[in-house]
Design a protein around this motif. Structure first.
Motif, short mmCIF file in Angstrom:
data_model
loop_
_atom_site.label_atom_id
_atom_site.label_comp_id
_atom_site.label_asym_id
_atom_site.label_seq_id
_atom_site.Cartn_x
_atom_site.Cartn_y
_atom_site.Cartn_z
N ALA A 52 -8.45 12.88 29.18
CA ALA A 52 -8.33 13.50 27.85
C ALA A 52 -6.87 13.69 27.45
CB ALA A 52 -9.06 14.84 27.86
N TYR A 53 -5.97 13.75 28.45
CA TYR A 53 -4.54 13.96 28.17
C TYR A 53 -3.70 12.71 28.44
CZ TYR A 53 -6.03 18.79 28.16
OH TYR A 53 -6.66 19.96 27.88
N ASN A 54 -4.35 11.65 28.86
CA ASN A 54 -3.62 10.44 29.24
C ASN A 54 -2.87 9.85 28.06
OD1 ASN A 54 -2.73 8.16 30.68
ND2 ASN A 54 -4.62 7.04 30.20
N MET A 55 -3.55 9.73 26.92
CA MET A 55 -2.94 9.06 25.78
C MET A 55 -2.44 10.04 24.71
SD MET A 55 -3.20 6.00 26.79
CE MET A 55 -2.61 5.19 25.32
N THR A 56 -2.90 11.28 24.73
CA THR A 56 -2.59 12.18 23.61
C THR A 56 -1.49 13.18 23.93
OG1 THR A 56 -4.32 13.73 24.34
CG2 THR A 56 -4.96 12.00 22.79
N PHE A 57 -1.33 13.51 25.24
CA PHE A 57 -0.40 14.59 25.56
C PHE A 57 1.04 14.25 25.12
CE2 PHE A 57 2.60 16.62 28.54
CZ PHE A 57 2.31 17.94 28.29
N LYS A 58 1.52 13.07 25.50
CA LYS A 58 2.90 12.68 25.13
C LYS A 58 3.06 12.61 23.63
CE LYS A 58 6.17 8.85 25.46
NZ LYS A 58 7.32 9.75 25.49
N GLN A 59 2.07 12.00 22.97
CA GLN A 59 2.17 11.83 21.52
C GLN A 59 2.21 13.18 20.80
OE1 GLN A 59 -0.92 9.39 19.92
NE2 GLN A 59 -0.38 9.81 17.78
N GLU A 60 1.34 14.11 21.23
CA GLU A 60 1.27 15.42 20.55
C GLU A 60 2.54 16.23 20.77
OE1 GLU A 60 -2.20 17.42 21.83
OE2 GLU A 60 -3.60 16.02 20.84
N VAL A 61 3.01 16.27 22.04
CA VAL A 61 4.22 17.07 22.32
C VAL A 61 5.44 16.47 21.61
CG1 VAL A 61 5.80 17.87 24.13
CG2 VAL A 61 3.31 17.94 24.50
N MET A 145 18.63 17.18 18.98
CA MET A 145 18.13 15.80 18.93
C MET A 145 18.40 15.09 20.24
SD MET A 145 16.46 13.60 17.27
CE MET A 145 16.40 14.28 15.62
N THR A 146 19.61 15.37 20.81
CA THR A 146 19.92 14.75 22.11
C THR A 146 18.98 15.25 23.19
OG1 THR A 146 22.26 14.58 21.49
CG2 THR A 146 21.72 14.45 23.83
N SER A 147 18.76 16.57 23.17
CA SER A 147 17.84 17.14 24.17
C SER A 147 16.41 16.60 23.98
CB SER A 147 17.84 18.67 24.05
OG SER A 147 16.96 19.25 24.99
N PHE A 148 16.02 16.41 22.72
CA PHE A 148 14.69 15.87 22.45
C PHE A 148 14.55 14.46 23.02
CE2 PHE A 148 12.19 13.14 19.59
CZ PHE A 148 10.91 13.64 19.85
N THR A 149 15.63 13.64 22.81
CA THR A 149 15.59 12.26 23.27
C THR A 149 15.69 12.16 24.79
OG1 THR A 149 16.59 11.56 21.19
CG2 THR A 149 16.61 9.98 22.99
N MET A 150 16.64 12.90 25.33
CA MET A 150 16.94 12.77 26.75
C MET A 150 16.03 13.61 27.65
SD MET A 150 19.28 10.56 26.57
CE MET A 150 19.70 10.54 28.31
N ASN A 151 15.51 14.68 27.12
CA ASN A 151 14.69 15.57 27.97
C ASN A 151 13.20 15.49 27.63
OD1 ASN A 151 16.92 16.57 29.44
ND2 ASN A 151 17.38 18.06 27.82
N ILE A 152 12.91 15.83 26.37
CA ILE A 152 11.48 15.96 26.00
C ILE A 152 10.76 14.63 26.16
CG2 ILE A 152 9.86 16.56 24.15
CD1 ILE A 152 11.44 18.91 25.31
N GLN A 153 11.29 13.58 25.53
CA GLN A 153 10.58 12.29 25.55
C GLN A 153 10.50 11.71 26.96
OE1 GLN A 153 12.75 10.05 22.41
NE2 GLN A 153 10.85 10.19 21.21
#
Length: 489
Positions: A52-61, A145-153
């Protein structure tokens, strides 16, 4: 009665020998399959939960954090920031699900993989917290934006990869379980087939043994029964099987003994019955009665009263014709009434000064059947022991009516009657069980006893004659018989 090796116990043992091993093996197979099923079901549940979280977790966060960083989601407004996006809730929901999977499993490798996923989500939550603090302070767009790119994603990518690895591992284990189930089923099937062959072979031997133990005595019983059906009442069976067939043999021997006794008893009854009939016929052809009647006819002829002589001779002929009745044992009530009427006509010629009679039996009773010579002895008894012992003229009345399924016939006289003691003695003489019963007086009671025995023997104990009498008043004899038509006799 209990038997050491009863057929029932042998058959039950045979059944248990066939069923018990298969039941044990089947129980083991069910237990084994249930264990595999439980494991398989848990794997499916785990895969479903993780998938249930395989495809949606990354996209939602990623999407929620991106909207917050670029300002599309107004995170700085307390009333608006949790209205449309809430990365904390998304992470908490996923983490709680994987924590539950972690708590439910005991497999060390699974726990290691799930622990890694949970730690990644904790780290992700920390990085989300850093960005959200900057957003609340304001002026950190490039840093966010840097933290979003380098950390979150990167963290969501790594988390998704670990979720996929966990699902892949569970899928491999599912295949292993499927293979184990298939191998176990094939193994159990081979064991069951081999065991079935052994059981069938053993049962063939045991069934043959039990069959011989059953069929041999039964064949012996059949042979004895065949001899018995051909009239051999001396046949007996001897069995030493120590089972129910011994009881069957004993029952057969008892039945043969009882039937033999009953046949002998019936022969004795038939012999006695013939004796009674012969005695009754002899009493009807009483030489004194015949001589007196012929003397009366001769006297009427000599005196020129030929008309009455012819009537009396006709009545005498009818009387003896009815007595013989072509050898029939049963005649109609109408024929029995005509026989009694012939007798009374003859006696009235002799005793015209003391005898009157009346016959009033309904016509609807005349076609029913009665044993012959059932009423005439009662009428004779009324004449000789009732009317003749009374001074003056007497009357004999014969009547009847139907009582349900029975016929009632009454022979009444207004003769001398009997005292209580005489009536008691007569009843004892008539109903006595012995073959030789002392009569009340000379000849009194013999004809009544004969009729009573014949009626009870023919119709049953509930039928027969009943005597009532009052001294100086008269006597009534009631005859009760069943309503029988021609097809019943």
């Amino acid at each position: 009665m209990k038997f050491q090796g009863s057929l029932r116990n042998r058959i039950i043992l045979n059944i248990w020998i066939a069923i018990l091993p298969l039941a044990i093996l089947l129980g083991y197979a069910i237990y084994d399959m249930r264990a595999y099923y439980t494991q398989y079901d848990q794997i499916v549940t785990n895969i479903t939960s993780a998938n249930a979280y395989n495809m949606t977790f990354k996209q939602e966060v990623d999407e929620e954090m991106y909207q917050i960083v670029i300002g599309s989601a107004n995170w700085t407004n307390p009333e608006e920031k949790l209205k449309y996006v809430d990365p904390y809730a998304t992470i908490d929901t996923a983490r709680a699900q994987f924590q539950e999977l972690y708590d439910d499993t005991e497999d060390s490798d699974k726990r290691r993989r799930l622990r890694t996923i949970i730690r990644l989500m904790n780290t992700l939550e920390d990085r989300v917290d850093d960005i959200l603090k900057n957003v609340e302070e304001g002026g950190h767009y490039d840093e966010n934006m840097t933290s979003f790119t380098m950390n979150i994603q990167i963290l969501t990518e790594i988390t998704q990869e670990n979720i996929q690895n966990y699902i892949y591992y569970e899928a491999q284990e599912m295949e292993e379980v499927r293979a184990a189930v298939s191998a176990s089923a094939f193994r159990d099937l081979r064991i069951m087939v081999a065991l079935l062959i052994v059981i069938l072979g053993f049962n063939v031997i045991l069934s043959r043994y039990v069959s011989d133990k059953v069929t041999d005595p039964i064949l012996e019983l059949c042979d004895a029964n065949e001899r018995f059906s051909q009239g051999d009442f001396s046949v007996r069976v001897e069995m030493n099987n120590r089972n129910e067939l011994d009881q069957l043999g004993e029952s057969f021997n008892t039945m043969v003994n009882e039937i033999d006794f009953l046949i002998q008893d019936i022969k004795r009854e038939q012999k006695n019955k013939r004796k009674m009939e012969l005695s009754l016929l002899q009493s009807q052809i009483n030489p004194h009665f015949l001589y007196n009647t012929l003397d009366t006819i001769l006297w009427l002829t000599d005196s020129g009263d030929k008309e009455n002589a012819v009537k009396m001779l006709t009545s005498l002929s009818s009387f003896f014709r009815s007595t013989l009745s072509k050898g029939r044992e049963n005649i109609t009530v109408g024929e029995e009434i005509r026989h009694v009427q012939s007798y009374l006509e003859i006696q009235q010629f002799r005793y015209h000064d003391i005898l009157e009679y009346e016959i009033s039996v309904p016509e609807e009773m005349h076609h029913y059947y009665i044993m012959k010579l059932s009423l005439q002895p009662l009428v004779e008894n009324a004449l000789y022991h009732g009317i003749k012992n009374k001074r003056g003229k007497g009357k004999i009345s014969i009547s009847g009516w139907m009582d349900g399924l029975d016929l009632l016939l009454f022979v009444r006289d207004n003769g001398i009657g009997m005292t209580e003691e005489e009536l008691t003695n007569l009843r004892e003489a008539v109903d006595g069980e012995g073959q030789q019963v002392k009569p009340v007086d000379s000849g009194h009671g013999f004809g009544l006893r004969n009729v009573q025995q014949r009626l009870k023997l023919r119709y049953g104990e509930e039928y027969g004659i009943q005597i009532e009498s009052t001294y100086q008043v008269g006597t009534v004899i009631t005859v009760r018989i069943p309503r029988l038509v021609e097809g019943d006799v």
